[in-house]
Design a protein around this motif. Structure first.
Motif, mmCIF file in Angstrom:
data_model
loop_
_atom_site.group_PDB
_atom_site.id
_atom_site.type_symbol
_atom_site.label_atom_id
_atom_site.label_comp_id
_atom_site.label_asym_id
_atom_site.label_seq_id
_atom_site.Cartn_x
_atom_site.Cartn_y
_atom_site.Cartn_z
ATOM 1 N N GLN A 260 0.836 -1.198 0.000
ATOM 2 C CA GLN A 260 0.000 0.000 0.000
ATOM 3 C C GLN A 260 0.872 1.248 0.000
ATOM 4 O O GLN A 260 2.049 1.212 0.359
ATOM 5 N N SER A 261 0.280 2.368 -0.354
ATOM 6 C CA SER A 261 1.015 3.628 -0.300
ATOM 7 C C SER A 261 1.267 4.011 1.156
ATOM 8 O O SER A 261 0.541 3.587 2.063
ATOM 9 N N ILE A 262 2.283 4.821 1.378
ATOM 10 C CA ILE A 262 2.622 5.258 2.737
ATOM 11 C C ILE A 262 1.452 6.014 3.353
ATOM 12 O O ILE A 262 1.126 5.816 4.534
ATOM 13 N N ALA A 263 0.788 6.853 2.562
ATOM 14 C CA ALA A 263 -0.335 7.634 3.088
ATOM 15 C C ALA A 263 -1.473 6.733 3.533
ATOM 16 O O ALA A 263 -2.087 6.955 4.592
ATOM 17 N N TYR A 271 -2.434 7.502 12.029
ATOM 18 C CA TYR A 271 -1.679 8.741 11.829
ATOM 19 C C TYR A 271 -2.473 9.695 10.945
ATOM 20 O O TYR A 271 -2.911 9.324 9.850
ATOM 21 N N ALA A 272 -2.629 10.940 11.389
ATOM 22 C CA ALA A 272 -3.291 11.952 10.568
ATOM 23 C C ALA A 272 -2.329 12.546 9.551
ATOM 24 O O ALA A 272 -2.752 13.020 8.490
ATOM 25 N N SER A 273 -1.024 12.502 9.853
ATOM 26 C CA SER A 273 -0.027 13.115 8.995
ATOM 27 C C SER A 273 0.940 12.065 8.442
ATOM 28 O O SER A 273 1.700 11.458 9.211
ATOM 29 N N PRO A 274 0.951 11.828 7.126
ATOM 30 C CA PRO A 274 1.920 10.899 6.541
ATOM 31 C C PRO A 274 3.362 11.319 6.802
ATOM 32 O O PRO A 274 4.244 10.468 6.972
ATOM 33 N N ALA A 275 3.613 12.626 6.840
ATOM 34 C CA ALA A 275 4.976 13.112 7.088
ATOM 35 C C ALA A 275 5.432 12.734 8.495
ATOM 36 O O ALA A 275 6.570 12.303 8.698
ATOM 37 N N GLN A 276 4.527 12.894 9.479
ATOM 38 C CA GLN A 276 4.873 12.512 10.854
ATOM 39 C C GLN A 276 5.072 11.005 10.964
ATOM 40 O O GLN A 276 5.981 10.529 11.647
ATOM 41 N N PHE A 277 4.240 10.259 10.259
ATOM 42 C CA PHE A 277 4.395 8.805 10.233
ATOM 43 C C PHE A 277 5.769 8.427 9.700
ATOM 44 O O PHE A 277 6.464 7.583 10.281
ATOM 45 N N SER A 278 6.189 9.028 8.597
ATOM 46 C CA SER A 278 7.483 8.704 7.990
ATOM 47 C C SER A 278 8.630 9.034 8.930
ATOM 48 O O SER A 278 9.605 8.271 9.029
ATOM 49 N N ARG A 279 8.521 10.163 9.644
ATOM 50 C CA ARG A 279 9.573 10.530 10.606
ATOM 51 C C ARG A 279 9.640 9.525 11.748
ATOM 52 O O ARG A 279 10.723 9.071 12.131
ATOM 53 N N ASP A 280 8.476 9.179 12.303
ATOM 54 C CA ASP A 280 8.447 8.218 13.415
ATOM 55 C C ASP A 280 8.942 6.846 12.961
ATOM 56 O O ASP A 280 9.663 6.153 13.696
ATOM 57 N N PHE A 281 8.558 6.444 11.762
ATOM 58 C CA PHE A 281 8.953 5.132 11.232
ATOM 59 C C PHE A 281 10.468 5.045 11.115
ATOM 60 O O PHE A 281 11.087 4.075 11.568
ATOM 61 N N LYS A 282 11.079 6.055 10.521
ATOM 62 C CA LYS A 282 12.534 6.026 10.339
ATOM 63 C C LYS A 282 13.262 6.080 11.673
ATOM 64 O O LYS A 282 14.291 5.429 11.865
ATOM 65 N N ARG A 283 12.725 6.846 12.607
ATOM 66 C CA ARG A 283 13.352 6.925 13.933
ATOM 67 C C ARG A 283 13.304 5.567 14.628
ATOM 68 O O ARG A 283 14.255 5.162 15.302
ATOM 69 N N HIS A 284 12.199 4.829 14.473
ATOM 70 C CA HIS A 284 12.020 3.555 15.173
ATOM 71 C C HIS A 284 12.820 2.428 14.520
ATOM 72 O O HIS A 284 13.503 1.662 15.205
#
Length: 304
Positions: A260-263, A271-284
């Protein structure tokens, strides 16, 4: 300590399990709750979140780190999980000497049945302190059950006829092992720890919805500060850290399995924000979502 018989059985166990795991990553078996992992790489600081069950490493070694404590699971120790908690894992393996491990997910209906029978013969038994993870020495009893289970899995007829009964015995052997009392306390979900475990189940079942700590604490019959203290004592993380880890691990599986797409994935896990999701994902995970999907498919296989 493992008996001499148990020590001699380990090469046999590893050989049987390896024959059931021809591919790198998780290999399914004829029993849905049993998978066998073949790993051929050194892994460092990998985030994991196991469901309740047990992991038996028959060749190689792993260790988990939760809240500063190290849990070994190797040829001499198995890992028992009574409460699903996020922790960090590392393992040693190579193509020449692959790690081979048997993962058994608990059948919670079967666990409840076994606990009910055990309770009849243990009136007034003292409750042990709940532990989410426990590393225990492999015993000859466990090795014997594992050997019979693996042999049955090699034969379709034996797996169909004997598999469930052997799994039942394995559940029992884990529950009466050295860590059994702490696991039983967790699985019975009694007292303050039981309310936290029920809260964890709620989090895992509704991770995609809007959840507040205030609501969770109220459902558990605790003040917010008290809820935080008890939650962290059991899981090693705060309620919101735990929820974030669950969301990210679920998202990781969705991306690896479905493409599926990241969004879309971000929205489905809350997650309401795909950008916040991507940041949290990479951090984890220390990789982007697309990089992690490739990593998962390579190291964990298609049967994750």
């Amino acid at each position: 300590m493992i008996s001499t018989e148990g020590r001699f059985a380990r090469p046999v166990l590893a050989h049987l399990a390896a024959s059931l795991a021809p591919s790198q990553g998780y290999n399914p078996t004829r029993l849905q709750s049993v998978r066998i992992l073949r790993s051929e790489a050194v892994l460092r600081d990998v985030p994991v979140l196991y469901k309740p069950g047990a992991v038996f490493v028959l060749r190689g070694r792993k260790q988990g780190i939760l809240d500063g404590k190290v849990y070994r699971y190797d040829e001499e120790h198995y890992l028992a999980v009574s409460v699903p908690v996020p922790f960090r894992m590392q393992s040693e393996a190579s193509p020449e000497n692959p790690l081979i491990a048997v993962y058994v997910e608990f059948d919670m209906a079967l666990v409840a049945e076994i606990l009910a029978i055990m309770a009849e013969g243990q009136s007034g038994s003292e409750r042990a302190k709940v532990r989410s993870l426990a590393s225990s020495r492999m015993t000859s009893d466990i090795a014997d059950v594992l050997q019979r289970l693996l042999r049955a899995l090699l034969n379709p007829l034996e797996a169909a006829i004997l598999g469930t009964d052997i799994l039942r015995e394995l559940h029992y052997r884990v529950l009466v092992g050295p860590q059994g009392a702490a696991m039983i306390s967790a699985l019975r979900q009694l007292g303050t720890s039981g309310r936290i475990i029920q809260s964890i189940i709620r989090l895992r079942n509704s991770y995609g919805s809007n959840i507040t700590v205030t609501a969770l604490a109220s459902e558990a019959g605790m003040s917010v500060p008290s809820y935080h203290v008890h939650f962290k004592a059991l899981t090693g993380s705060s309620p919101m850290q735990y929820l974030k880890a669950v969301r990210l691990h679920e998202a990781r599986l969705m991306i690896a399995r479905q493409g599926q797409s990241i969004a879309e994935v971000a929205a489905s896990v809350g997650y309401a924000s795909p950008a916040q999701f991507s940041r949290d994902f990479k951090r984890h995970f220390q990789r982007t979502a697309s990089e992690e999907a490739k990593w998962v498919r390579h190291h964990l296989g298609e049967w994750i």
